[in-house]
Write a protein that holds these residues in place. Structure first.
Motif, PDB file in Angstrom:
ATOM      1  N   LEU A   6     -15.859   0.536  31.595  1.00  0.00           N
ATOM      2  CA  LEU A   6     -16.467   1.754  31.059  1.00  0.00           C
ATOM      3  C   LEU A   6     -16.060   2.985  31.868  1.00  0.00           C
ATOM      4  O   LEU A   6     -15.650   4.017  31.305  1.00  0.00           O
ATOM      5  CB  LEU A   6     -17.992   1.614  31.053  1.00  0.00           C
ATOM      6  N   VAL A   7     -16.184   2.899  33.187  1.00  0.00           N
ATOM      7  CA  VAL A   7     -15.823   4.036  34.037  1.00  0.00           C
ATOM      8  C   VAL A   7     -14.336   4.348  33.895  1.00  0.00           C
ATOM      9  O   VAL A   7     -13.939   5.522  33.840  1.00  0.00           O
ATOM     10  CB  VAL A   7     -16.181   3.736  35.507  1.00  0.00           C
ATOM     11  N   ALA A   8     -13.499   3.313  33.815  1.00  0.00           N
ATOM     12  CA  ALA A   8     -12.055   3.527  33.713  1.00  0.00           C
ATOM     13  C   ALA A   8     -11.673   4.160  32.378  1.00  0.00           C
ATOM     14  O   ALA A   8     -10.714   4.943  32.309  1.00  0.00           O
ATOM     15  CB  ALA A   8     -11.322   2.195  33.896  1.00  0.00           C
ATOM     16  N   LEU A   9     -12.404   3.842  31.306  1.00  0.00           N
ATOM     17  CA  LEU A   9     -12.121   4.463  30.010  1.00  0.00           C
ATOM     18  C   LEU A   9     -12.338   5.973  30.074  1.00  0.00           C
ATOM     19  O   LEU A   9     -11.520   6.758  29.583  1.00  0.00           O
ATOM     20  CB  LEU A   9     -12.997   3.846  28.922  1.00  0.00           C
ATOM     21  N   GLY A  10     -13.462   6.376  30.666  1.00  0.00           N
ATOM     22  CA  GLY A  10     -13.702   7.807  30.826  1.00  0.00           C
ATOM     23  C   GLY A  10     -12.682   8.453  31.736  1.00  0.00           C
ATOM     24  O   GLY A  10     -12.206   9.565  31.474  1.00  0.00           O
ATOM     25  N   MET A  11     -12.314   7.750  32.806  1.00  0.00           N
ATOM     26  CA  MET A  11     -11.330   8.273  33.751  1.00  0.00           C
ATOM     27  C   MET A  11      -9.965   8.431  33.086  1.00  0.00           C
ATOM     28  O   MET A  11      -9.202   9.353  33.425  1.00  0.00           O
ATOM     29  CB  MET A  11     -11.221   7.338  34.956  1.00  0.00           C
ATOM     30  N   THR A  12      -9.642   7.566  32.143  1.00  0.00           N
ATOM     31  CA  THR A  12      -8.350   7.637  31.469  1.00  0.00           C
ATOM     32  C   THR A  12      -8.161   8.973  30.765  1.00  0.00           C
ATOM     33  O   THR A  12      -7.103   9.619  30.874  1.00  0.00           O
ATOM     34  CB  THR A  12      -8.223   6.493  30.448  1.00  0.00           C
ATOM     35  N   LEU A  13      -9.181   9.404  30.018  1.00  0.00           N
ATOM     36  CA  LEU A  13      -9.063  10.661  29.279  1.00  0.00           C
ATOM     37  C   LEU A  13      -8.999  11.856  30.222  1.00  0.00           C
ATOM     38  O   LEU A  13      -8.306  12.836  29.946  1.00  0.00           O
ATOM     39  CB  LEU A  13     -10.233  10.801  28.306  1.00  0.00           C
ATOM     40  N   VAL A  14      -9.736  11.789  31.332  1.00  0.00           N
ATOM     41  CA  VAL A  14      -9.678  12.884  32.314  1.00  0.00           C
ATOM     42  C   VAL A  14      -8.292  12.960  32.941  1.00  0.00           C
ATOM     43  O   VAL A  14      -7.698  14.042  33.055  1.00  0.00           O
ATOM     44  CB  VAL A  14     -10.757  12.690  33.402  1.00  0.00           C
ATOM     45  N   ILE A  15      -7.748  11.819  33.345  1.00  0.00           N
ATOM     46  CA  ILE A  15      -6.424  11.800  33.963  1.00  0.00           C
ATOM     47  C   ILE A  15      -5.357  12.218  32.958  1.00  0.00           C
ATOM     48  O   ILE A  15      -4.359  12.854  33.318  1.00  0.00           O
ATOM     49  CB  ILE A  15      -6.129  10.401  34.535  1.00  0.00           C
ATOM     50  N   ALA A  16      -5.556  11.885  31.679  1.00  0.00           N
ATOM     51  CA  ALA A  16      -4.583  12.271  30.652  1.00  0.00           C
ATOM     52  C   ALA A  16      -4.469  13.781  30.519  1.00  0.00           C
ATOM     53  O   ALA A  16      -3.436  14.293  30.077  1.00  0.00           O
ATOM     54  CB  ALA A  16      -4.968  11.656  29.308  1.00  0.00           C
TER      55      ALA A  16
END
Length: 351
Positions: free
Chosen positions: A56-66
């Motif tokens: 869950l945390v990594a999914l949110g982090m993915t969009l931020v890093i993108a």
């Protein structure tokens, strides 16, 4: 074959398969999945279940890093959400009241959303670098979590709340169902709607996207809010699994594992293209690695070193430059003696 080796998901998949094979060797019945009392049990189920908060945390982090950003505050948001929900439930006259538990969950998620928006405002309106803006909440948020719990571990006894991280529904752990729902929502918003294209545009070239009429501020606020919400859900999941809230240790360093999961999944830290499926795969690699460490008996004092070593190997294998130099070898230029002699030079020599 070279095309397959160059795919960004090949090496994470290969490493995950290798880790599973190691567990099969060291753990009897590792691949067995059994049905007991209407619930599925097994080591594979446990890996996904315990890895659900990280996913869950990594999914949110993915969009931020993108978008070319970073969020270091997700661990603090995890602790805040769990602390606030457990505090509200502990104050209920009946901790098994579904309405009271839902109210506590809603309050915790609303605060997580606000904290994510706060990060977005600091980045967009104040112009603060993402790593600094989120570092502020990373430090202050951990103190806020301890302030909510008064520096103590809040213990509750609530069956409805226990369902989030430790319960089962439709034979599966409820946490897995939550992850599947969030993943499906994120995939729909980013792949079926224009949001994904806007995120990649802002992350790839913010200036060009602005000249094209894209509101980078709105996109950034959306991704930071989504990241905060995902961290809040993960916090509820972690605290409900142990029926307690620890403002000091809950979600500690989960932001680093989330960033590693995103990178292993093939998303560039420079922003631009991203892969939600790759992020899930990266999170499973990290969780399976943790399981492997315990199963093969790695000494606790060297656990972090062993983990860092494996992650480094995965990242190097993903690097095209590293594979070209090490796996395929450098192509040497032909020596002067081996170079073909031009026809004009041959004619002059013969004359």
């Amino acid at each position: 074959m070279s095309r397959l080796l160059g795919h960004r998901l090949f090496w994470p998949s290969a490493v995950l398969a290798a880790l599973l094979l190691v567990n099969v060797v060291f753990t009897n019945g590792f691949l067995n999945v059994q049905m007991k009392d209407g619930h599925l049990y097994g080591s594979l189920i446990d890996i996904v279940r315990f890895g659900a908060p990280l996913i869950l945390v990594a999914l949110g982090m993915t969009l931020v890093i993108a978008t070319g950003g970073i969020d270091l505050s997700v661990g603090s948001v995890v602790a805040i959400a769990g602390a606030l929900a457990c505090l509200r439930i502990s104050l209920l006259g009946d901790q098994n009241s579904v309405g009271g538990v839902l109210g506590a969950i809603g309050l915790a998620l609303a605060l997580s959303l606000v904290l994510g928006l706060w990060n977005g405002v600091l980045v967009t309106a104040a112009g603060i670098q993402p790593i600094i803006a989120t570092l502020i909440l990373m430090v202050a948020g951990r103190g806020l979590a301890q302030l909510i719990t008064d520096g103590q571990i809040i213990t509750i006894n609530s069956s409805p709340y226990k369902l989030i991280g430790g319960g089962y529904w439709l034979t599966l752990p409820f946490g897995i169902i939550i992850v599947a729902a969030v993943l499906a929502l994120a995939a729909f918003l980013t792949r079926r709607l224009a949001l994904g294209l806007l995120i990649e545009s802002v992350g790839g070239n913010a200036k060009a996207s602005r000249l094209a009429g894209i509101s980078a501020r709105g996109v950034l606020l959306t991704v930071y809010a989504f990241c905060g919400l995902c961290a809040g859900i993960a916090g509820l999941m972690i605290s409900s699994n142990v029926s307690s809230a620890d403002g000091n240790n809950a979600g500690l360093w989960i932001e680093l594992d989330a960033i590693l999961a995103v990178v292993i999944g093939g998303t560039s830290l420079a922003g631009g293209r991203f892969s939600l499926g790759g992020t899930v795969l990266g999170a499973l690699v990290i969780q399976t690695l943790t399981t492997t460490i315990y199963s093969i008996g790695v000494p606790p004092e060297t656990t972090l070193l062993f983990k860092a070593l494996v992650v480094t190997i995965v990242c190097l294998l993903q690097s095209p430059a590293f594979r070209a130099k090490v796996l395929h070898g450098r192509r040497r230029r032909p020596s002067a003696s081996a170079r073909p002699v031009p026809e004009e030079k041959k004619a002059s020599v013969s004359a």
